[in-house]
Motif scaffolding. Structure first.
Motif, PDB file in Angstrom:
ATOM      1  N   TYR A   1      60.693  52.042  65.984  1.00 10.13           N
ATOM      2  CA  TYR A   1      60.538  53.475  66.217  1.00 10.13           C
ATOM      3  C   TYR A   1      61.330  54.364  65.260  1.00 10.13           C
ATOM      4  CZ  TYR A   1      61.013  57.992  68.532  1.00 10.13           C
ATOM      5  OH  TYR A   1      61.062  59.344  68.785  1.00 10.13           O
ATOM      6  N   PRO A   2      62.628  54.120  65.021  1.00 11.63           N
ATOM      7  CA  PRO A   2      63.389  55.100  64.222  1.00 11.63           C
ATOM      8  C   PRO A   2      62.840  55.331  62.820  1.00 11.63           C
ATOM      9  CG  PRO A   2      64.890  53.636  65.382  1.00 11.63           C
ATOM     10  CD  PRO A   2      63.516  53.062  65.544  1.00 11.63           C
ATOM     11  N   TRP A   3      62.212  54.317  62.234  1.00 10.83           N
ATOM     12  CA  TRP A   3      61.665  54.490  60.889  1.00 10.83           C
ATOM     13  C   TRP A   3      60.399  55.331  60.890  1.00 10.83           C
ATOM     14  CZ3 TRP A   3      63.465  54.142  56.195  1.00 10.83           C
ATOM     15  CH2 TRP A   3      64.636  53.409  55.979  1.00 10.83           C
ATOM     16  N   THR A   4      59.800  55.554  62.046  1.00 12.98           N
ATOM     17  CA  THR A   4      58.581  56.367  62.095  1.00 12.98           C
ATOM     18  C   THR A   4      58.870  57.843  62.359  1.00 12.98           C
ATOM     19  OG1 THR A   4      58.199  55.999  64.476  1.00 12.98           O
ATOM     20  CG2 THR A   4      57.285  54.383  62.948  1.00 12.98           C
ATOM     21  N   VAL A   5      60.108  58.156  62.737  1.00 19.15           N
ATOM     22  CA  VAL A   5      60.445  59.550  63.018  1.00 19.15           C
ATOM     23  C   VAL A   5      60.269  60.410  61.761  1.00 19.15           C
ATOM     24  CG1 VAL A   5      62.316  61.096  63.704  1.00 19.15           C
ATOM     25  CG2 VAL A   5      61.982  58.937  64.926  1.00 19.15           C
TER      26      VAL A   5
END
Length: 240
Positions: free
Chosen positions: A169-173
């Motif tokens: 998830y964090p890399w898609t923010v």
């Protein structure tokens, strides 16, 4: 107690999200990467790869001395095993989770990182049009992989929220900075929107918000100093 060596980047936020989601006690120890904290001898003892995040567990399961772990995938495996949370251990689900964690660290993180890097770089190092196209397209492919995976299941490993979701998830923010439009990927977007509303995810993303610095607002000479620290690194000399 877990010591979390941290800076508010996507890789750091993988671990803070897990800790917040599971209610695991931890203490943040900032590693200011633009200052070069990651190269200090005391940090290199914890992570010889001079990258954050890293953790030190002062109460390991074997009852022995504190144990340190680096690399975000290894950290999440360790914490999930320690807490017994967010990594189901039945054979099939266990390896559904494991393969997506490894997919993230081998594919998604590096390629989205390169997409962001070259898109930010501009022409400071010459014409970057091929690199921008190469990694923007690869980022698009990887969003497509997530989209296809999520077309018939709520989470990456099936019906349960796990460390596979946390690590991706964090890399898609930062999808906009990666040159993507997530509205093209409806199954991914449903998952992204769902995770974005989770209180533990929100708390984990917010960790270190007071530490973050907008480098684009710094004087040019300071921006150049930071680039020299963060980019084009070579081997650290080793004493004989």
């Amino acid at each position: 107690m877990i010591d979390l060596y941290y800076w508010p980047t996507p890789n750091g936020k993988k671990v803070s999200i897990f800790l917040e989601e599971t209610g695991t006690p931890y203490k943040v120890i900032p590693v200011q990467i633009s200052r070069g904290d990651q190269f200090k001898p005391e940090f290199l003892k914890i992570n010889p790869n001079h990258r954050m995040p890293a953790i030190v567990d002062h109460q390991p399961a074997d009852g022995g001395a504190p144990i340190s772990v680096f690399e975000s995938g290894a950290i999440l495996f360790y914490l999930a095993e320690k807490t017994g949370k967010l990594w189901p251990q039945d054979l099939r689900t266990k390896y559904e989770v494991a393969q997506w964690v490894i997919w993230q660290v081998a594919n998604q993180g590096p390629k989205l990182g390169e997409a962001g890097h070259f898109r930010r770089l501009g022409d400071r190092e010459g014409n970057q049009s091929y690199a921008v196209r190469r990694f923007t397209d690869e980022a698009n492919r990887l969003y497509g992989v997530l989209n296809m995976r999520l077309r018939d299941r709520p989470y990456l490993a099936g019906d349960q929220f796990t460390i596979a979701d946390i690590i991706s998830y964090p890399w898609t923010v930062g999808w906009q900075a990666q040159g993507q439009d997530i509205n093209e990927f409806k199954h991914f977007k449903r998952w992204f929107d769902d995770l974005s509303t989770r209180p533990g995810v929100q708390r984990g993303l917010a960790v270190g918000a007071d530490l973050a610095v907008d480098n684009t607002k710094l004087p040019p000479e300071e921006q150049e100093r930071i680039r020299k620290i963060l980019y084009n690194q070579r081997a650290i000399p080793v004493a004989d």
